[in-house]
Design a protein around this motif. Structure first.
Motif, PDB file in Angstrom:
ATOM      1  N   UNK A  18      -1.654   4.455  48.061  1.00 40.51           N
ATOM      2  CA  UNK A  18      -1.118   5.488  47.171  1.00 40.51           C
ATOM      3  C   UNK A  18      -1.549   6.869  47.634  1.00 40.51           C
ATOM      4  N   UNK A  19      -2.819   6.941  47.994  1.00 35.25           N
ATOM      5  CA  UNK A  19      -3.348   8.226  48.439  1.00 35.25           C
ATOM      6  C   UNK A  19      -2.657   8.702  49.712  1.00 35.25           C
ATOM      7  N   UNK A  20      -2.465   7.785  50.666  1.00 32.24           N
ATOM      8  CA  UNK A  20      -1.825   8.145  51.932  1.00 32.24           C
ATOM      9  C   UNK A  20      -0.406   8.642  51.692  1.00 32.24           C
ATOM     10  N   UNK A  21       0.297   7.926  50.813  1.00 35.99           N
ATOM     11  CA  UNK A  21       1.662   8.323  50.513  1.00 35.99           C
ATOM     12  C   UNK A  21       1.710   9.717  49.897  1.00 35.99           C
ATOM     13  N   UNK A  22       0.827   9.935  48.926  1.00 34.59           N
ATOM     14  CA  UNK A  22       0.833  11.222  48.242  1.00 34.59           C
ATOM     15  C   UNK A  22       0.413  12.336  49.198  1.00 34.59           C
TER      16      UNK A  22
END
Lengths: 296, 296
Positions: A18-22
């Motif tokens: 999720x963090x990478x995507x955001x």
């Protein structure tokens, strides 16, 4: 724990994803803070790993020590078998050997207690000893009686919890307590065990036959028992009198019957009942008599 | 750069998570093993032993090896002394006691015990199950399936008593009787030994001083032998009583030539002397009678 940590991996992966995507969507989002978070998490995990390794090593060491002790203990119990293959140069071997002996001594003392040993202990003032007398009947341990005996200047019983109707003084005199304390304790133990056994038998009679056998009379020393039983077919009552004149035994020395039908006590069946009561503990004799339908 | 960093972190996290999982599993297995050890082996670590164990397992902070050793030594010495006192007082020496826990819960404990030792010259081994049930404040201890093993030589006198004791699970009675039997055997041995030392030309002990037989015979009359048979009998109930008989081995021709009461009725006279004088004085007078004939 295991479940939680697996979940931990997945949730962590999920979080990172999720963090990478955001991050891709918003490349300006405080990358430094994120990195710090990750690093502190890594640190936490490292601590946990270290703790677990410590715990594991401790357990391993304890199990190893236990196994060594067990081996040593076995070689102590069976000294004839081949000597233990413990490495003698181990600096802890002396401690282990003492520990093994300690556990063995404790077990042996426990065994002395179980086989009815006197559990002799010096009294706190050091003037005398405290002796325990265990009693048991048919495998069940009953009361333990205690005696405190002063040793000097002469043997003297200073305190005890033996029931007053046990003739302690005359037993002490007759068995020459002054010169032979072991003989005295042996005789006393015989008296106490016989008393406890009779008491237990009387209790069992009351428990097992409370509907069919009536206890009319008994005394505190349990040396006398009068029972009322019923002959089923004739529906007559028979009075059974049991005397336990030998107080060192738990079987009666005399058994007699009283009945309206005067011939009944002399019948072969009741003669048999009489010898049964003379030779078997009363509750067992009654059980047999009931099974034979001699009594209701 | 950042991307690469997180990638490394992710790998590290995954690795450590896996390591934690496997360590946790390992610890769990070890904990179970330790529990098993504690169950199967009754090494109960108490007080000083516990200190020593934690010392061995790496927690070496407390006062060092010397202190642990000296404390342990002190305790073992105390226990040795205690054991010696019990053995001496109980007249029973125990060599080994192994305890196996069969069942253990909050209010019930079932153990299997095997205890071996000796009482004077008599060797024994007893095996039994001990269950302890707690009911509130009270706890009841019961023995079940008692099995007694003794040396074949002693079994002759003990057989009927042993089956009774095993059936009644009366461990305490077994040891009381064993002790009484052993004491009577020791008395006999002392008496036989005394007479042999005092009258070596007349008294002989063909089976050794611990056997039941003492033979009296005049050196100039090899054909005439008096045999004292002194056995110690054990009743089913556990009563111990000596039984002393005199047997005469006198050639037929001698009996025909001297049909006197003194020779023919020796066995009966011996019994009435026993009743009046007791065993020692009776045997002494018999031996004197035989020895005196040497002078006349």
């Amino acid at each position: 724990m295991q479940g939680a940590s697996t979940k931990g991996v997945l949730s962590q992966l999920g979080l990172l994803e999720v963090q990478a995507r955001s991050r891709r969507a918003q490349p300006q989002q405080q990358p430094q803070q994120q990195q710090q978070q990750q690093q502190s998490h890594v640190k936490e995990l490292k601590v946990k790993v270290e703790q677990l390794i410590l715990q594991r090593d401790q357990l391993r060491a304890e199990i190893q020590a236990h196994q060594n002790l067990q081996k040593l203990r076995m070689s102590l119990d069976k000294p004839c078998e081949e000597d233990e293959e413990m490495d003698d140069d181990s600096e802890d071997s002396q401690i282990l050997r003492l520990m093994a002996r300690q556990t063995q001594l404790r077990d042996l003392l426990h065994a002395h207690h179980l086989v009815g040993g006197y559990d002799i202990v010096k009294t706190s003032q050091g003037k005398g000893v405290c002796v325990s007398l265990a009693t048991a009947y048919e495998g069940t341990y009953l009361e333990t009686y205690k005696l405190e005996i002063d040793l000097k200047p002469t043997l003297r019983i200073s305190r005890h919890n033996i029931p007053p109707f046990i003739p302690l003084n005359s037993i002490a005199e007759q068995s020459h307590m002054q010169t032979d304390i072991k003989a005295f304790l042996n005789t006393l133990s015989q008296h106490l065990n016989a008393f406890s056994s009779r008491k237990q038998q009387f209790k069992l009679v009351k428990e097992l036959f409370h509907k069919s056998v009536e206890v009319l009379e008994s005394n505190v020393l349990c040396s006398k028992l009068v029972l009322m039983v019923t002959v089923p077919r004739e529906n007559t009552s028979v009075l059974c009198k049991l005397d336990y004149m030998d107080h060192t035994r738990c079987l009666p020395t005399r058994v007699s019957f009283e009945c309206e039908d005067e011939e009944l006590p002399d019948s072969p069946q009741w003669k048999k009942n009489c010898s049964l009561l003379m030779e078997t503990p009363v509750h067992k004799a009654l059980l047999t008599m009931k099974e034979m339908e001699n009594i209701a | 750069m950042e991307e690469k960093m997180s990638g490394e972190n992710i790998e590290e996290v995954i690795m450590m998570e896996a390591q934690i999982t496997s360590l946790q599993a390992e610890v769990k297995v070890l904990q179970l093993q330790q529990q098993d050890n504690h169950k199967n082996m009754t090494i109960h670590f108490r007080d000083k032993c516990k200190d020593a164990l934690s010392y061995i397992c790496g927690k070496r902070q407390k006062g060092g090896k010397e202190e642990v050793l000296s404390k342990l030594k002190e305790e073992v010495e105390e226990l040795e002394e205690d054991l010696q006192r019990q053995s001496q007082m109980n007249g029973i020496s125990l060599n080994s006691c192994t305890i196996k826990t069969l069942q253990s819960s909050d209010n019930q404990l079932v153990q299997e015990l095997s205890v071996s030792g000796h009482c004077s010259e008599l060797v024994f081994q007893v095996e039994f199950q001990l269950s302890e049930v707690k009911e509130g404040q009270r706890s009841e201890r019961t023995i079940s399936s008692l099995n007694v093993v003794m040396d074949a030589n002693d079994l002759q006198n003990f057989s009927s008593f042993l089956s009774e004791v095993e059936e009644r699970k009366d461990l305490l009675l077994f040891f009381r009787t064993l002790r009484a039997y052993s004491d009577r055997c020791d008395d006999r041995c002392r008496t036989f030994q005394h007479f042999q030392d005092k009258y070596p030309s007349v008294v002989s002990l063909p089976g050794g001083s611990r056997s039941e037989v003492m033979t009296l015979n005049h050196p100039e009359l090899p054909g005439c032998v008096l045999v004292v048979n002194w056995s110690v009998e054990v009743s089913r109930e556990g009563g111990v009583a000596p039984k002393i008989d005199l047997l005469t081995k006198i050639p037929e021709t001698a009996l025909q030539m001297f049909p006197s009461q003194a020779v023919g009725g020796a066995a009966e006279s011996f019994q009435s002397l026993l009743r009046i004088l007791g065993p020692e004085a009776t045997m002494e007078s018999m031996i004197r009678a035989i020895s005196l004939s040497q002078d006349t």
